[in-house]
Scaffold this motif. Structure first.
Motif, short mmCIF file in Angstrom:
data_model
loop_
_atom_site.label_atom_id
_atom_site.label_comp_id
_atom_site.label_asym_id
_atom_site.label_seq_id
_atom_site.Cartn_x
_atom_site.Cartn_y
_atom_site.Cartn_z
N SER A 3 45.72 34.39 36.36
CA SER A 3 45.59 35.85 36.30
C SER A 3 44.11 36.22 36.29
O SER A 3 43.24 35.38 36.04
CB SER A 3 46.26 36.38 35.04
OG SER A 3 45.58 35.90 33.90
N ASP A 127 45.51 43.07 35.97
CA ASP A 127 46.62 42.19 36.35
C ASP A 127 47.87 43.01 36.66
O ASP A 127 48.59 42.71 37.61
CB ASP A 127 46.91 41.18 35.23
CG ASP A 127 45.92 40.03 35.22
OD1 ASP A 127 45.47 39.59 36.31
OD2 ASP A 127 45.58 39.57 34.11
N GLU A 128 48.12 44.02 35.86
CA GLU A 128 49.32 44.83 36.05
C GLU A 128 49.25 45.66 37.33
O GLU A 128 50.22 45.69 38.10
CB GLU A 128 49.51 45.76 34.85
CG GLU A 128 50.73 46.66 34.97
CD GLU A 128 50.86 47.63 33.81
OE1 GLU A 128 50.22 47.41 32.76
OE2 GLU A 128 51.60 48.62 33.97
N HIS A 129 48.12 46.29 37.58
CA HIS A 129 48.04 47.22 38.70
C HIS A 129 47.58 46.59 40.01
O HIS A 129 47.71 47.21 41.07
CB HIS A 129 47.11 48.38 38.34
CG HIS A 129 47.66 49.23 37.24
ND1 HIS A 129 48.68 50.12 37.41
CD2 HIS A 129 47.35 49.28 35.91
CE1 HIS A 129 48.97 50.72 36.27
NE2 HIS A 129 48.18 50.21 35.33
N SER A 131 48.57 43.41 41.05
CA SER A 131 49.37 42.19 41.26
C SER A 131 49.55 41.89 42.75
O SER A 131 49.58 40.72 43.14
CB SER A 131 50.71 42.29 40.55
OG SER A 131 51.44 43.40 41.05
N LEU A 134 46.32 40.20 44.02
CA LEU A 134 45.77 39.20 43.10
C LEU A 134 45.17 37.97 43.79
O LEU A 134 44.04 37.60 43.49
CB LEU A 134 46.83 38.79 42.07
CG LEU A 134 46.34 37.99 40.88
CD1 LEU A 134 45.24 38.73 40.13
CD2 LEU A 134 47.50 37.67 39.96
#
Length: 148
Positions: A3, A127-129, A131, A134
């Motif tokens: 991540s 990491d959430e937005h 992904s 990434l």
């Protein structure tokens, strides 16, 4: 796959280790080694700041539709730490250990607070937005940090 939080936190630790090498060299009264260690630390942390400001923050801001908020605060803190880094170089070059220790203590406190905010708030948000992007972001960050 790793991540953003893990990758960038690992780089924080690498910078911390380089900073500790400077402290050790000063404690051993080896100014040449202290200047060299601080130079390695300074290069590493400036590369970290640059990769965030050139790659991570703009990508996050584009996704969120705003350059305000946490990335704005991180940029302001980077500017403050860059100034302290320059002052610390001056203290080391002049052989003034007392000045260096005062600057280093301030820098250490700022880095700890800054890193905590990034590792516990900003990187998880990235990491959430981000992904979907990434793999490309991690590859770019890795390349930028390896080139430093």
């Amino acid at each position: 796959m790793t991540s953003i939080r893990t990758f960038m936190t690992d780089d924080h630790r690498r910078c911390d280790d380089l900073f500790a090498e400077t402290e050790l060299a000063i404690a051993q009264k080896n100014p040449d080694a202290a200047r060299a260690a601080f130079g390695h630390f300074r290069s590493a942390i400036l590369a970290h700041f640059d990769s965030e400001e050139k790659t991570l923050f703009p990508t996050f801001e584009a996704k969120m539709g705003s350059s305000l908020g946490p990335t704005q605060v991180m940029r302001m803190e980077h500017a403050q730490m860059r100034s302290l880094l320059d002052e610390a170089v001056g203290a080391l070059e002049s052989g003034n250990a007392d000045d260096y220790f005062g600057l280093a203590e301030t820098l250490l406190i700022m880095m700890q607070q800054h890193n905590m905010k990034e590792e516990n708030i900003l990187y998880p948000m990235c990491d959430e937005h981000l992904s979907g992007e990434l793999p490309a972001i991690l590859e770019r960050l890795e390349t930028e940090l390896a080139e430093s």
